[in-house]
Design an enzyme around this catalytic site. Structure first.
Site, short mmCIF file in Angstrom:
data_model
loop_
_atom_site.label_atom_id
_atom_site.label_comp_id
_atom_site.label_asym_id
_atom_site.label_seq_id
_atom_site.Cartn_x
_atom_site.Cartn_y
_atom_site.Cartn_z
N ARG B 8 0.92 -1.12 -0.10
CA ARG B 8 -0.14 0.03 -0.15
C ARG B 8 0.87 1.45 0.06
NH1 ARG B 8 -1.42 1.10 5.94
NH2 ARG B 8 -0.02 -0.27 7.17
N SER B 35 -4.33 5.43 6.07
CA SER B 35 -3.96 3.75 5.76
C SER B 35 -3.80 3.28 4.41
CB SER B 35 -5.54 2.93 6.48
OG SER B 35 -5.52 3.35 7.91
N GLU B 56 -18.86 3.73 1.12
CA GLU B 56 -18.20 2.93 -0.01
C GLU B 56 -18.88 3.06 -1.16
OE1 GLU B 56 -18.33 1.85 3.29
OE2 GLU B 56 -16.26 2.58 3.84
N PHE B 81 -14.38 -3.63 2.26
CA PHE B 81 -15.56 -2.51 1.70
C PHE B 81 -15.49 -2.30 0.30
CE2 PHE B 81 -13.74 -0.73 5.96
CZ PHE B 81 -14.60 -1.54 6.74
N ASP B 115 -7.54 -6.48 13.92
CA ASP B 115 -8.92 -6.08 13.72
C ASP B 115 -10.05 -7.42 13.38
OD1 ASP B 115 -8.46 -3.52 13.85
OD2 ASP B 115 -8.28 -3.01 11.79
#
Lengths: 280, 310
Positions: B8, B35, B56, B81, B115
């Site tokens: 990322r 993020s 989203e 999402f 998470d």
């Protein structure tokens, strides 16, 4: 500027023609959505024959105005307007919903000249209109983006996500028209999932809101004209309409949301929508 | 292999480079720009960055609206999402009209970690590759992530770019190219083929080294382009080795394993074993711990490779 009597007559007659072609193509197709196509005929007439800067000879002009039909099932009405405007032959309307046709059951931007956005899954059109309007701002182009929504459709959560985006980015080049005909597949909108108070909701989401009789050409024209002058806010024109407007046996009858007229029913509809009937 | 960089992060850097090269790139995010690393693009090109907030569905269709005007939108959020919550929008607003929208999803797979299952997207490859017009790419390291971000911008049509959360070792040097539709033959072998993608590529390389210790010669392929997939490379390798192990950080249904199995079944049937999450949800934990617990360890690959050779 208000409409001249001649313009007004022309737009009323064009609404009538949109209705005539709509019932004809639906009868030929044997399926489709008359109710919500007929309720928005005046909107289409005003947009395509008075307000929108579009030219069938230059379909992809980057400066053209755009319409996103968020309530995609109303596309027969839109096909009528596009054909009458010259985007494709009026005869082609008879291919609606048939194999190999350019006229799909719901709008398909890759297939049909003049269709600006593929829709059909309710609730998505306003987001797309936002994207187009944001792009216009970014490129400092002054075209307007119109979006026709259904009153049942605004039950979709994405509409309100998009409503926030429109006002957050101050999309004064975006004009929504809510076809408030009061009915959805399972019954009356207020009984299924009441969206009221509708005007308060749009205002609370940061929109300029105008209320009109959606079948009154002058009122609707004045509202669109006013919306075009609005700055810093998107405008929602809440247009009270009658589902199935113009065909007596379809008016305000839930069953006519999504079924085609028989040959006999078509003849009756055409009689009612004839020159004389339309002006009565 | 000392330095670890998240895919990322490379994506965020590539966006800035793309933004400098061409002005038709716009970036959209849904309140995760720090993020997803799109914040760097926002900093450089604030007028071309749009944060739609936590919405989203709106994110994806707004991007689709942009693409109708000739822009190249990159819509970014977490994989769960982008593909799960907004599936209908990806299908009807992006893929059906074949819009030039790039969906760059970070935090895919088990390595989201602590998470937990709600955020560990293990079905996205399956969902995205079953959509007509969609291209699906899964970079294995920062170098390939950067190059593939630029590649997807060049392709006219919908692309799904699957990125991860944690830092991962560099596998490639900077001059490497990653054409979409091809895979990378990382190591030649004769006994078994290991086809991996994303975070499993590094583990596939380690597995090949372990197998070599036992005199088993494994061929290793990084299948970074899952759709379109490199059929030629797969068939050629399967013909040579006679057996294929796939390895992916994804549920065993619908992902790389089934994509590879489909190609081989139709062209050159050989035994296939799949290293993947075995049709279950994950749980909270450290990325590496989760990968091991859910059957994605180096030893799992080794074991399946040996099993195939029995």
């Amino acid at each position: 500027m208000s409409l001249t009597p001649k313009e007004k007559d022309f737009l009323i007659d064009t609404s009538r023609k949109i209705r005539v072609e709509t019932v004809k193509m639906l009868a030929e197709a044997g399926s489709g959505h008359p109710g919500g196509s007929l309720s928005m005929a005046e909107m289409l007439s005003l947009l395509y024959f008075k307000h929108m800067n579009i030219d069938p000879e230059h379909k992809l002009d980057p400066n053209r105005d755009r319409l996103v039909l968020s309530k995609g099932h109303g596309v027969p009405g839109l096909y009528s307007a596009l054909a009458i405007k010259g985007f494709f032959p009026v005869d082609e309307l008879m291919t609606l919903r048939k194999l190999d046709s350019r006229l799909q059951g719901h709008p398909d931007m890759k297939n049909t000249p003049g269709i600006e956005m593929t829709t059909g899954s309710l609730g998505q059109g306003l987001s797309a209109a936002n994207g187009i309007a944001l792009s216009a701002k970014l490129d400092e182009k002054d075209y307007n983006v119109y979006c026709i929504l259904g009153d049942g459709e605004i039950q979709e959560g994405q509409i309100w996500e998009a409503a926030m985006t429109s006002s957050h980015y101050q999309l004064d080049n975006l004009i929504g028209i809510l076809d408030y005909n009061g009915m959805q597949i399972d019954g009356e909108v207020q009984d299924i999932m009441d969206p009221r108070p509708i005007t308060d909701k749009w205002r609370a989401f940061g929109w300029n809101v105008l209320e009109v009789d959606g079948h009154n050409i002058e009122e609707l024209h004045n509202a669109i004209s006013k919306a075009k002058e609005q700055s810093e806010k998107p405008t929602m024109i809440v247009a009270k309409t009658i589902k199935g407007k113009g065909v007596s046996y379809m008016e305000n009858v839930v069953d006519w949301h999504g079924k085609a007229p028989s040959d006999e029913e078509l003849q009756k509809a055409l009689e009612e929508l004839s020159d004389e009937g339309g002006k009565a | 292999m000392a330095e670890k960089i998240a895919t990322r992060k490379a994506y965020g850097e590539a966006l800035v480079e793309l933004g400098n090269e061409r002005d038709d790139i716009v970036v959209l995010d849904a309140d995760l720009s720090k993020s997803t690393k799109t914040a760097s693009f926002q900093k450089e090109f604030p007028s071309r960055f749009f944060n739609v907030g936590i919405s989203e569905a709106d994110l994806i269709t707004t991007a689709a609206g942009f693409s109708t005007t000739g822009k190249i939108p990159f819509a970014s959020t977490f994989a769960i999402f982008a593909t799960g919550r907004a599936y209908d929008q990806v299908r009807n607003s992006v893929c059906y009209p074949n819009q030039n929208v790039k969906i760059a999803a970070t935090h895919s797979g088990l390595t989201v970690g602590e998470d937990g299952a709600s955020h560990q997207m293990l079905e996205d490859i399956s969902l995205m590759r079953s959509l007509p017009n969609m291209n699906v790419v899964v970079p294995a390291d920062a170098t390939s992530a950067k190059e593939l971000t630029k590649e997807v911008a060049e392709i006219d049509g919908p692309c799904y770019l699957r990125l991860g959360r944690p830092g991962v070792p560099l596998i490639y040097t900077e001059d490497e190219e990653f054409p979409i539709g091809e895979g990378k033959l990382l190591k030649e072998g004769t006994d078994v083929t290991i086809v991996a993608c994303g975070h499993m590529v590094e583990r596939a390389i380690f597995a090949a080294e372990k197998l070599a210790d036992e005199d088993i010669s494994a061929e290793v392929i990084d299948m970074y382009s899952i759709k379109p997939i490199d059929e030629e490379l797969l068939i050629e390798s399967a013909k040579k080795t006679g057996g294929v192990v796939t390895a992916e950080e994804h549920n065993k249904f619908g992902g790389l394993g089934e994509a590879v199995s489909g190609v081989l079944a139709e062209n050159n049937p050989v035994p296939v074993r799949r290293v993947a999450v075995n049709d279950t949800f994950g749980e909270s934990g450290k990325g590496d711990e989760l990968m091991d617990k859910y059957g994605l360890s180096v030893d799992d690959i080794v074991e399946k490779a040996k099993d195939i050779m029995k």
